[in-house]
Design a protein around this motif. Structure first.
Motif, PDB file in Angstrom:
ATOM      1  N   TRP A  29       0.824  -1.201   0.000  1.00 44.60           N
ATOM      2  CA  TRP A  29       0.000   0.000   0.000  1.00 44.60           C
ATOM      3  C   TRP A  29       0.862   1.256   0.000  1.00 44.60           C
ATOM      4  CZ3 TRP A  29      -5.519  -0.337   0.807  1.00 44.60           C
ATOM      5  CH2 TRP A  29      -5.983  -1.645   1.044  1.00 44.60           C
ATOM      6  N   GLN A  66      -3.577   4.939  -2.462  1.00 49.57           N
ATOM      7  CA  GLN A  66      -4.770   5.532  -1.840  1.00 49.57           C
ATOM      8  C   GLN A  66      -4.484   6.987  -1.506  1.00 49.57           C
ATOM      9  OE1 GLN A  66      -7.085   2.180  -1.963  1.00 49.57           O
ATOM     10  NE2 GLN A  66      -7.826   3.972  -0.861  1.00 49.57           N
ATOM     11  N   CYS A 132     -13.345   4.645   4.054  1.00 51.81           N
ATOM     12  CA  CYS A 132     -13.612   5.151   2.709  1.00 51.81           C
ATOM     13  C   CYS A 132     -14.692   6.230   2.764  1.00 51.81           C
ATOM     14  CB  CYS A 132     -14.057   4.023   1.787  1.00 51.81           C
ATOM     15  SG  CYS A 132     -14.362   4.579   0.093  1.00 51.81           S
ATOM     16  N   THR A 163     -10.195   7.963   3.306  1.00 53.59           N
ATOM     17  CA  THR A 163      -9.436   7.465   2.161  1.00 53.59           C
ATOM     18  C   THR A 163     -10.306   7.369   0.929  1.00 53.59           C
ATOM     19  OG1 THR A 163      -7.846   5.767   1.467  1.00 53.59           O
ATOM     20  CG2 THR A 163      -9.868   4.989   2.497  1.00 53.59           C
ATOM     21  N   VAL A 166     -11.837   1.965  -1.702  1.00 50.25           N
ATOM     22  CA  VAL A 166     -11.123   0.742  -1.312  1.00 50.25           C
ATOM     23  C   VAL A 166     -11.737  -0.517  -1.916  1.00 50.25           C
ATOM     24  CG1 VAL A 166     -10.309   1.735   0.857  1.00 50.25           C
ATOM     25  CG2 VAL A 166     -12.468   0.461   0.829  1.00 50.25           C
TER      26      VAL A 166
END
Length: 309
Positions: A29, A66, A132, A163, A166
């Motif tokens: 990530w 992200q 998210c 974020t 996802v």
């Protein structure tokens, strides 16, 4: 913009099964702090040049990029450069590291791929929690995710981030626990706090557990059933030793800690089902679920803990 929910609530309350739905292609990530407007798709590179270049380099190396921002914050951070967090979610000892870089050339993503902390980052011994809130992908994620992120951040300040997408809009609000890549869906405030506290203690709660990112969905289902039938909740105490699939049926040998009875052999079968959210077509789709066919305990072995691999 993707059409989202039109109702005031009710379709993301845990009624849709969450088991074995974590994003498969995410073991590594890259999180980049960016409080500006998020495009609907990062891979379209509609971002400032330095961030677009980081996203491009990450995608080229199989790293999941992200965008992140602090809950409720929409102003640019005061520090010079870009705040980044990298997570290595594979192997027996996943890790997190963070730093502030001047530009893409200051972050060695090849080191991350090799399992080495980039020189521009410092290891972090505390987990990170992502919620998210990506409205341009689905309005549900913002409507449900935004208040959840703010509430969770009050409990765990500096460890929670909003974020970008996802995966799995139908499971909003989505919670991701890094570095292991543990996914939860349809989260309420109470469920999110319980899941976060469990993860900080090295454990998984099966309620609303979607699975671990980077693992094929049938093996996520195998892990879920192994945990539910043995009662083993430690993050690192369950691992698929071997598996084989024949059509819709997957059989696997799963290592489970000796304290929970030792290894098991499981067979699971795919059961696709149609699910229609009352909120509109954006959350309606066919869901692949899994049913446990058989589970046999094997001779207990002298294992204590095992890492998910």
């Amino acid at each position: 913009m993707t059409r989202g929910c039109e109702h005031p609530g009710g379709s993301h309350d845990g009624a849709v099964p969450t088991r074995a739905s974590a994003t498969v292609g995410a073991r590594l990530w890259l999180l980049v702090e960016y409080p500006g407007a998020w495009p609907s798709h990062l891979e379209n590179f509609e971002l400032p040049d330095n961030i677009s270049e980081l996203v491009r380099r990450a995608l080229d190396r199989g790293i999941r990029p992200q965008l992140i921002r602090r809950p409720g914050r929409r102003t640019r951070p005061r520090q010079q450069g870009l705040r980044v967090i990298v997570a290595y979610g594979t192997g027996p000892t996943p890790w997190l590291a963070s730093g502030v870089i001047a530009g893409p050339d200051d972050l060695d993503l090849d080191a991350l791929v090799a399992g080495v902390v980039p020189e521009s980052c410092i290891l972090d011994d505390e987990p990170v929690f992502l919620v998210c809130t990506h409205a341009k992908r689905n309005a549900c994620c913002a409507r449900i995710g935004l208040p959840l992120a703010r509430e969770l951040a009050e409990i765990l300040p500096d460890r929670v981030w909003e974020t970008s997408h996802v995966g799995g809009d139908r499971y909003a609000a989505n919670l991701v626990c890094l570095p292991h890549g543990i996914f939860y869906g349809s989260m309420s405030q109470a469920a999110a706090i319980a899941a976060a506290n469990a993860y900080r203690s090295g454990e998984i709660i099966l309620d609303r557990y979607r699975g671990r990112a980077g693992i094929p969905e049938p093996l996520q289902a195998v892990e879920h059933f192994a945990r539910s039938h043995t009662g083993e909740c430690s993050v690192g105490a369950v691992a698929v030793e071997s598996s084989r699939s024949d059509g819709d049926v997957t059989e696997a040998i799963v290592r489970v800690s000796a304290r929970s009875g030792g290894d098991v052999r499981l067979r699971v079968v795919v059961e696709p089902s149609a699910w229609q959210a009352p909120c509109g077509t954006a959350c309606a789709e066919t869901i692949t679920t899994y049913r446990l066919v058989s589970l046999d305990r094997l001779t207990p072995v002298r294992y204590t803990t095992f890492a998910l691999t």
